[in-house]
Write an enzyme that holds these catalytic residues in place. Structure first.
Site, mmCIF file in Angstrom:
data_model
loop_
_atom_site.group_PDB
_atom_site.id
_atom_site.type_symbol
_atom_site.label_atom_id
_atom_site.label_comp_id
_atom_site.label_asym_id
_atom_site.label_seq_id
_atom_site.Cartn_x
_atom_site.Cartn_y
_atom_site.Cartn_z
ATOM 1 N N GLU A 247 11.309 3.601 8.349
ATOM 2 C CA GLU A 247 9.900 3.204 8.454
ATOM 3 C C GLU A 247 9.696 1.693 8.628
ATOM 4 O O GLU A 247 8.675 1.143 8.216
ATOM 5 C CB GLU A 247 9.106 3.702 7.245
ATOM 6 C CG GLU A 247 9.001 5.220 7.188
ATOM 7 C CD GLU A 247 8.042 5.708 6.111
ATOM 8 O OE1 GLU A 247 7.728 4.948 5.187
ATOM 9 O OE2 GLU A 247 7.616 6.874 6.205
ATOM 10 N N GLU B 132 9.959 13.436 8.582
ATOM 11 C CA GLU B 132 9.243 13.626 7.323
ATOM 12 C C GLU B 132 7.855 14.173 7.633
ATOM 13 O O GLU B 132 7.264 13.848 8.669
ATOM 14 C CB GLU B 132 9.083 12.321 6.534
ATOM 15 C CG GLU B 132 10.363 11.710 6.002
ATOM 16 C CD GLU B 132 10.102 10.431 5.186
ATOM 17 O OE1 GLU B 132 9.018 10.339 4.558
ATOM 18 O OE2 GLU B 132 10.965 9.543 5.206
#
Length: 748
Positions: free
Chosen positions: A381, A462
Site C-alpha cells: 500500500e 485484500e
C-alpha cells in the site's frame, strides 16, 4: 559430511544489554527457542513494552569435529535489530526481523566453552523496514524462529536453485544450479552430482559435472513418468546434491516440484490450466507469544487454510514467513503470494537499500518452493517510487525469471512496474470513494483502477477487513452482513475471467498498534478469531469445496427469535455446497429451497437464502407463535446428506475441550492448540455464555497465557507448549456452570 544441529535449547535470556557478557550469562533466565521477549496479554496492553534491547546467550562447547571445518550459527529469524557476539567479539549484525542470517564462527572458536551472545533490539527503528511510520500489526521482539548449528567442509554447497522449464512436455527437464560457498578462497576444482528422487525414494534422474568456479548448472533431460505438482496433487521431488572437493565432501537435499505458473490478462494458470485463486491473507502472530511459535503451530495454520477453509492461495502479509509454514504449503498444495516487509511507508535511500536486500534474501531463501507463485516486491500500500520499484523488480527477475512480480497497492492509476497489478480493493462499503453508490456486488472496474488501456494480469489482494470488522461474538445481524460482503466479492471475482483471484483480509484476528482496530490492540478483521475459531464468514470459503470432498451445511444463525433487529431468523443464509436445503420448523412448516443463483450466479456453490418468498402469509404467521425446534437438512442428488438441529430452549449442557492432536513430541517447544466450546443440549454453540474458565496443566508442558480465561461468544482457546521430557499431560478445565473436564495427552 554436513551436519545441521538444532540449537534451540539451553539459552539464557535477560532484559537489556550489558557489556559484561559473562556476568549477564550467569544472571540470565533459562529459555528455549523460539522465544518472545515479552509475554503479552490477550488485549489492552502497551505495545512499547517490548520496544527495547534484550540479550540471549548460549554456551557452545568445542567439538573435535570443528577442527578444520566451517562452523556457523544460522538464525531463521530474530526481531528486529540483531548483533551476534562470540566470546565478546562481534561476529555479525542483521537489520531485519523476517529474513535469515548467518554468524560464521570459524577461526573464532576456542577449545573449551564458547559464549554466544545475541543482542536483540525490539525498537521500531525507522532506519529499517517496515518501520518509520505507523503499521497495522505488531512485530514483537526476540529470537522467534529456529537457530541451527551448521558444520560443513571448507568448500560446501551454498545454495541450490531448481527450475523446471518444460513441465507440459511428455519428457521433462530439471535445471539445477549449485552455488558453491568458499569463504576461505580455496582453489575450486571438483565434481557435483544431482540425484532426483520421487516421494517413494525411487531415483528418476541423475547428472554430474565438474566445476572450477563458484557456480555450476546441471541439466537433467528426458525425465520420464514425472507427476506434476498442483493444488489437488502436490507431488514433491527431492534433489540430492553432492559436492566433492579436496577439503571434504558436502550433501544437501532440496524439495521441489514440477509445475508452471502464469498470471495472464485472462486469469491465472497453473500447469497451463485456468485456476481461480480463492484465498486469504495471513499474519504469523499468536496470542501472548507473538511470533514465537514453532513448527507444528506454523504447519497447523497452513492446514487450517487448506483443509478447513478450503482456500487454494495465501498471501504472506506483509513479510516472508516461517520456512515451516512454506514447507507445509508445498505438501498441502496451498499456493503462496510472498512479499517483502513493509506497510505503506517508504524510507530514505539506505532504508530502500535494505528493502532491496530483503528482496534478495526472500527469493534466495524460498525460490525452490513450488507453492510460491509470485513475488511481492513493493511495500504494501505504498505510493509510487519509480527508481526504487524499478530496482526491486529488476533484482527479482534476475534472481528468479520463472516467477512474475506483483506490487500491492490501494491507489488507482499506479505505475505498473510489476508483471501483475495487485490491488487492495476496499470500495465496497466505503462511501467516500468514487463509485461507492454502485451495486454492492461490484469491485472496482479494472480499467479505472489500473489506468491501462487494455487488460493486464490482475489480482485483488485484500477486501472487506477494516471496512466491516466483525467480532465472532457480534450480534447475528452484523455477522450475516459480514457473510454477505464476502459472498458478494467472491461472486464478483468468479464472475470476471480477467481477475486471477483474490485474497480476502484476512484469515484471523490479530494484535495491532493502538491506532488500529478496536482500540484494544486487536484488529477483528478475520474470518476466524485470534484462536483460529471460525466466524460465520469462514464458511463462505469452506462451502466452495465440492461435496465429494466435504459436505458443508452452516446456517448463519444462533437460532433465537429475538436476536435480530427484525425478529426471528429470516432471511436465513445457509452456507452450503448442497443442491438444496430443507428447513423444518416445528411440525407444520417444511420448506425446500435451492441455492440463490439469482444473487450469486458465479460462485461454485451459492448459498441458500431462505426468506419471506419461501412462505405463505399463513406460514409466516406461525413464526410469531410459539418458538419451536428447527432442523436444517442438506440434500445432494436428492438424498439427505447432513442435518443441523436447533433447540427452541437451549441450555448449557457440555463444555467441549478439543485439542488439535493428542500426541506431542518430548522435545521442548512442540505445541498444541486446545479449543473450549460451551454447547447446548443439541451440540450447538452458546454464543452469549461468557463464563470464566480455569485451566490447570500437569506434566512436561506449560500453558501459554493465563490460567484464568473467559469464554468469548461461548468459545476460547489456548496453546500448550512442551518443556522437554516424556510423560502424560493432564489438562483440567473447570467452570462454575459445567464443572471439570479432564483431557489427557501424551508427550513422547
Amino acid at each position: 559430511m554436513r551436519k545441521t544441529i538444532n540449537c534451540n535449547t539451553a539459552w539464557t535470556f535477560h532484559e537489556g544489554f550489558s557489556a559484561d557478557l559473562a556476568a549477564a550469562f550467569r544472571k540470565g533466565e533459562a529459555v528455549n527457542l523460539p522465544h518472545n521477549a515479552v509475554e503479552l496479554p490477550y488485549n489492552y496492553f502497551d505495545e512499547t513494552c517490548y520496544q527495547r534491547p534484550f540479550t540471549y546467550q548460549k554456551v557452545v562447547a568445542w567439538r573435535p569435529e570443528f577442527e578444520g571445518r566451517e562452523v556457523a550459527l544460522v538464525f531463521d529469524g530474530a526481531m528486529a535489530d540483531s548483533v551476534v557476539y562470540l566470546n565478546g567479539e562481534q561476529v555479525v549484525a542483521h537489520s531485519d526481523g523476517y529474513t535469515p542470517f548467518t554468524a560464521r564462527l570459524t577461526d573464532r572458536l576456542v577449545e573449551g566453552d564458547n559464549l554466544i551472545t545475541v543482542k536483540i533490539d525490539g525498537s521500531e527503528n525507522p532506519a529499517i523496514p517496515p518501520f518509520g511510520a505507523q503499521i497495522d500489526y505488531l512485530t514483537y521482539a526476540g529470537i522467534y524462529r529456529d537457530v541451527w548449528l551448521r558444520i560443513t567442509a571448507p568448500v560446501s554447497i551454498g545454495n541450490v536453485k531448481i527450475e523446471t522449464p518444460d513441465v507440459l512436455a511428455a519428457k521433462k527437464t530439471a535445471k539445477v544450479r549449485v552455488d558453491i560457498a568458499n569463504p576461505r578462497g580455496l582453489k575450486l576444482a571438483g565434481r557435483v552430482s544431482v540425484t532426483l528422487k520421487a516421494a517413494d525414494g525411487k531415483t528418476v534422474g541423475h547428472a554430474d559435472a565438474s566445476y572450477t568456479g563458484d557456480s555450476v548448472t546441471l541439466e537433467l533431460k528426458d525425465l520420464d513418468g514425472i507427476a506434476l505438482w498442483d493444488v489437488d496433487n502436490p507431488n514433491l521431488y527431492e534433489a540430492v546434491v553432492e559436492l566433492v572437493h579436496e577439503s571434504g565432501d558436502d550433501t544437501l537435499c532440496v524439495n521441489f516440484g514440477f509445475r508452471s505458473v502464469e498470471f495472464t490478462p485472462q486469469g491465472f494458470r497453473l500447469n497451463g490450466k485456468p485456476l481461480k485463486l480463492r484465498g486469504l491473507n495471513r499474519h504469523q502472530s499468536f496470542p501472548y507469544v507473538g511470533y514465537a511459535m514453532g513448527r507444528r503451530a506454523q504447519e497447523r495454520d497452513a492446514e487450517i487454510l487448506r483443509k478447513e477453509l478450503k482456500v487454494n492461495v495465501v498471501r504472506t502479509s506483509h513479510y516472508p514467513q516461517s520456512p515451516w509454514f512454506l514447507d507445509a504449503c508445498d505438501r498441502l498444495g496451498l499456493l503462496v503470494f510472498e512479499e517483502i516487509p513493509g506497510w505503506q511507508h517508504v524510507g530514505d535511500e539506505s532504508w530502500r537499500q535494505l528493502s532491496i536486500d530483503n528482496v534478495r534474501s526472500m527469493i534466495e531463501r524460498d525460490w525452490n518452493h513450488p507453492s510460491i507463485i509470485i513475488w511481492g516486491v513493493r511495500i504494501n500500500e505504498s505510493q509510487d517510487f519509480h527508481d526504487f520499484y524499478t530496482a526491486t523488480n529488476k533484482l527479482a527477475h534476475e534472481l528468479d525469471p520463472t516467477r512474475q512480480t506483483g506490487g500491492v497497492r490501494y491507489i488507482t492509476d499506479s505505475e505498473l512496474l510489476e508483471d501483475v497489478y495487485t490491488m487492495n480493493d476496499f470500495i465496497q462499503g466505503n462511501e467516500e470513494l468514487p463509485g461507492a453508490n454502485r451495486p454492492r456486488t461490484a469491485l472496482r472496474l479494472q480499467g479505472e483502477t489500473t489506468g491501462q488501456k487494455k487488460p493486464v494480469p490482475y489480482m485483488v489482494t485484500e477486501f472487506n477487513g477494516h471496512m466491516y470488522p466483525t467480532k465472532r461474538y457480534d450480534q447475528e445481524q452484523r455477522q450475516a452482513e459480514h457473510v454477505s460482503r464476502y459472498l458478494s466479492i467472491l461472486n464478483a471475482v468468479y464472475g470476471d475471467p480477467n481477475i486471477s483471484g483474490s485474497t480476502g483480509w484476512c484469515m484471523f484476528d490479530y494484535n495491532t498498534h493502538k491506532d488500529f482496530g478496536s482500540g484494544d490492540r486487536l484488529c477483528h478483521h478475520g474470518v476466524m478469531d485470534i484462536w483460529r475459531e471460525p466466524k460465520f464468514a469462514a464458511w463462505v470459503y469452506t462451502s466452495q469445496c465440492d461435496p465429494s470432498e466435504e459436505v458443508v451445511l452452516k446456517p448463519v444463525t444462533y437460532y433465537a427469535r429475538g436476536e435480530r433487529n427484525i425478529g426471528g431468523i429470516l432471511p436465513l443464509i445457509v452456507l452450503t455446497n448442497c443442491d438444496e436445503v430443507e428447513l423444518r420448523y416445528g411440525a407444520d412448516v417444511v420448506k425446500r429451497v435451492k441455492p440463490d443463483r439469482e444473487t450469486y450466479p458465479h460462485l461454485p456453490h451459492a448459498p441458500v437464502v431462505i426468506d419471506q418468498r419461501a412462505f405463505s402469509a399463513e406460514e409466516l404467521g406461525l413464526w410469531g407463535m410459539k418458538w419451536e425446534e428447527a432442523t436444517v437438512t442438506g440434500y445432494v442428488d436428492g438424498k439427505p446428506v447432513q442435518s443441523v438441529k436447533f433447540a427452541a430452549d437451549p441450555v448449557p449442557t457440555t463444555l467441549a475441550v478439543k485439542p488439535d492432536w493428542t500426541t506431542l513430541s518430548a522435545e521442548p517447544k512442540d505445541s498444541v492448540r486446545v479449543a473450549i466450546h460451551a454447547l447446548d443440549q443439541l451440540g450447538n454453540l452458546l454464543p452469549f455464555l461468557d463464563e470464566a474458565v480455569h485451566i490447570e496443566v500437569s506434566g512436561p508442558v506449560k500453558l501459554l497465557g493465563p490460567s484464568e480465561v473467559v469464554l468469548k461468544g461461548g468459545v476460547v482457546g489456548f496453546w500448550l507448549e512442551t518443556t522437554g521430557g516424556a510423560g502424560d499431560v493432564v489438562v483440567k478445565v473447570a467452570s462454575h456452570r459445567f464443572g471439570e473436564t479432564i483431557l489427557t495427552l501424551k508427550a513422547g
